[in-house]
Design a protein around this motif. Structure first.
Motif: not given
Ligand code: MG
Length: 459
Positions: A96-99, A239-246
């Motif tokens: 859930a990415s950054h949720n 990073h966000d929870g699933d690290a597709d962002r920095a």
């Molecule tokens: Mg994400």
């Protein structure tokens, strides 16, 4: 038919809508979309329920006759990286990415490593609605095998895209905040490999997110912003929870807004390619266009949502793409938002330019981007949008309707866009003058609110 997928996969609350039968239904539908044969990759993030739901996904696919390759707890972009390299026909990511911690979700990756297109998601939604169930005999059951080599393969690939010698020579000290997310298993090792002195915060995977919530906002990264100057570090990375962002913090502890990193890296990509196309959603800062145009670059705008951006990049052979939230896409690596690649590319730029991050950012066009939201019932969404589009078309210099309504006026622009998942409109406004940006945002908020009141009629 009920829409399950938002702009970035399915996101639901664990124990409410998201439970074992729901995961089974969705994953059964995914299994029906592809023939048995090539493997299906299953990976997951650090949330409390992720490994459990992933095992339900693996079992569901295996009893439907599929060969499942479990790649384990990894950042979403590492799982995307592995799908084509393992010759898989689809990837299933439990994230859930950054949720907030109570959420989890399911994301689907195509054989090329890109997030699947909307048409594939609609096929899954139809399968869920029909309720597909597999009843294969013993002789046709698939298998589940574990592959634990993905993390270091992914790290090595990223290191191969940057000048490790130049970064090492800068002797950078970096504070890395993994936010107790999936990046714990990759980014600390990547930064060490790049020759940095690495100090980690919240670097144990823990889906309770004991350090801070997993959205990398300025408020959530207060510890990182304090730690960087206190430790005399060159910069901070989160990073966000699933690290597709920095996202980054400069040497003084200043939180760098995502639109600045997007602009900086877009300019660098266009400069290195002597031109080329940059793809970004219509919500991106004007600073991207300002920075790349003088270098022969062109900006192509899309609807909001990373699957749209990556597919447009593929079609246009773009040199770079990304979102204003720190989700940057480096096509030489893969067509996916990638937090670790973003970190490595930024360190590479700092090393090549022999400047600090703060100095590099000081040279960019400066805008103020205001982000707001205002309530709007889902059933009024389309009517409100048409109403505000008409109003703004009358007194704006230019109106763009790629996604919502973007009106250029009063020395800036305002974007009004209905959320795909929540009963609200997102209002973005930007200008070089912070007061004008704020005034444009207020104008947008009033326009949506006024239209909602008018169209809802007397209560
Ligand atoms: Mg994400």
């Amino acid at each position: 038919m009920a829409r399950l997928f938002g702009t970035n996969g399915i996101r639901e609350v664990v124990g409410e809508t998201l439970n074992a039968p729901f995961v089974t239904r969705v994953v059964s539908a995914i299994g029906q979309m592809v023939p048995p044969g090539p493997p299906i990759v299953v990976g997951w993030d650090a949330r409390t329920s992720s490994a459990a739901f992933a095992r339900i996904a693996s079992g569901t696919l295996a009893v439907a006759g599929h060969h499942v390759l479990e790649v384990g707890l990894l950042p979403t972009p590492a799982i995307q990286f592995l799908v084509p390299r393992r010759h898989a026909q689809v990837g299933v990511v439990i994230t859930a990415s950054h949720n907030p911690p109570e959420f989890n979700g399911i994301k689907c990756i195509g054989p090329d490593g890109l997030e699947v297109e909307r048409s594939f998601e609609e096929g899954i939604e139809q399968g869920v609605e029909k309720g597909v169930a597999s009843a294969l005999p013993y002789s046709r059951i698939g298998d589940v095998s574990a592959d634990s080599t993905g993390a270091m393969e992914y790290v090595a690939a990223i290191a191969g895209h940057v000048d490790v010698g130049a970064i090492t020579a800068r002797r950078l000290t970096v504070v890395l905040d993994c936010g107790n997310g999936a990046s714990c298993v990759t980014s600390p090792y990547l930064l060490r490999r790049l020759g940095c002195r690495v100090i980690t915060l919240n670097a144990q995977p823990d889906g309770n997110f004991p350090g801070h919530l997993s959205e990398p906002t300025m408020a959530n990264l207060a510890d990182l912003a304090r730690a960087v100057p206190a430790l005399g570090a060159d910069l901070g990375i989160a990073h966000d929870g699933d690290a597709d962002r920095a996202v980054f913090v400069d040497g003084t502890g200043r939180y760098v807004p995502g639109e600045e990193t997007l602009t900086l890296m877009a300019r660098d990509a266009v400069e290195r390619h002597h031109g080329g196309i940059v793809v970004t959603p219509v919500s991106a800062s004007q600073s991207v266009e300002d920075a790349v145009r003088p270098l022969g670059g062109e900006v192509v705008y899309t609807r909001v949502g990373s699957p749209t951006v990556t597919h447009e990049m593929q079609v246009r052979r773009a040199v770079f793409g990304g979102e204003e939230n720190g989700g940057l896409i480096f096509p030489q690596h893969q067509l996916a938002r990638d937090g670790a690649m973003t970190a490595a590319a930024l360190l590479d730029l700092v090393a090549r330019r022999r400047e600090t991050l703060g100095e590099l950012l000081a040279g960019l066009p400066r805008y103020t981007l205001v982000k707001e939201k205002v309530g709007c019932p889902v059933e009024l969404r389309a009517k409100v949008l048409a109403h505000v589009a008409e109003t703004f078309a009358k007194d704006s210099e230019r109106v763009v309707t790629i996604d919502g309504v973007k009106a250029y006026r009063d020395g800036g622009w305002v974007l009004l866009r209905p959320s795909g998942t929540e009963p609200l409109f997102r209002v973005f406004a930007e200008s070089k003058d912070p007061a004008k940006a704020r005034a444009l945002a207020e104008l947008g908020l009033r326009a949506v609110d006024g239209a909602v009141r008018e169209l809802a009629g007397p209560a």
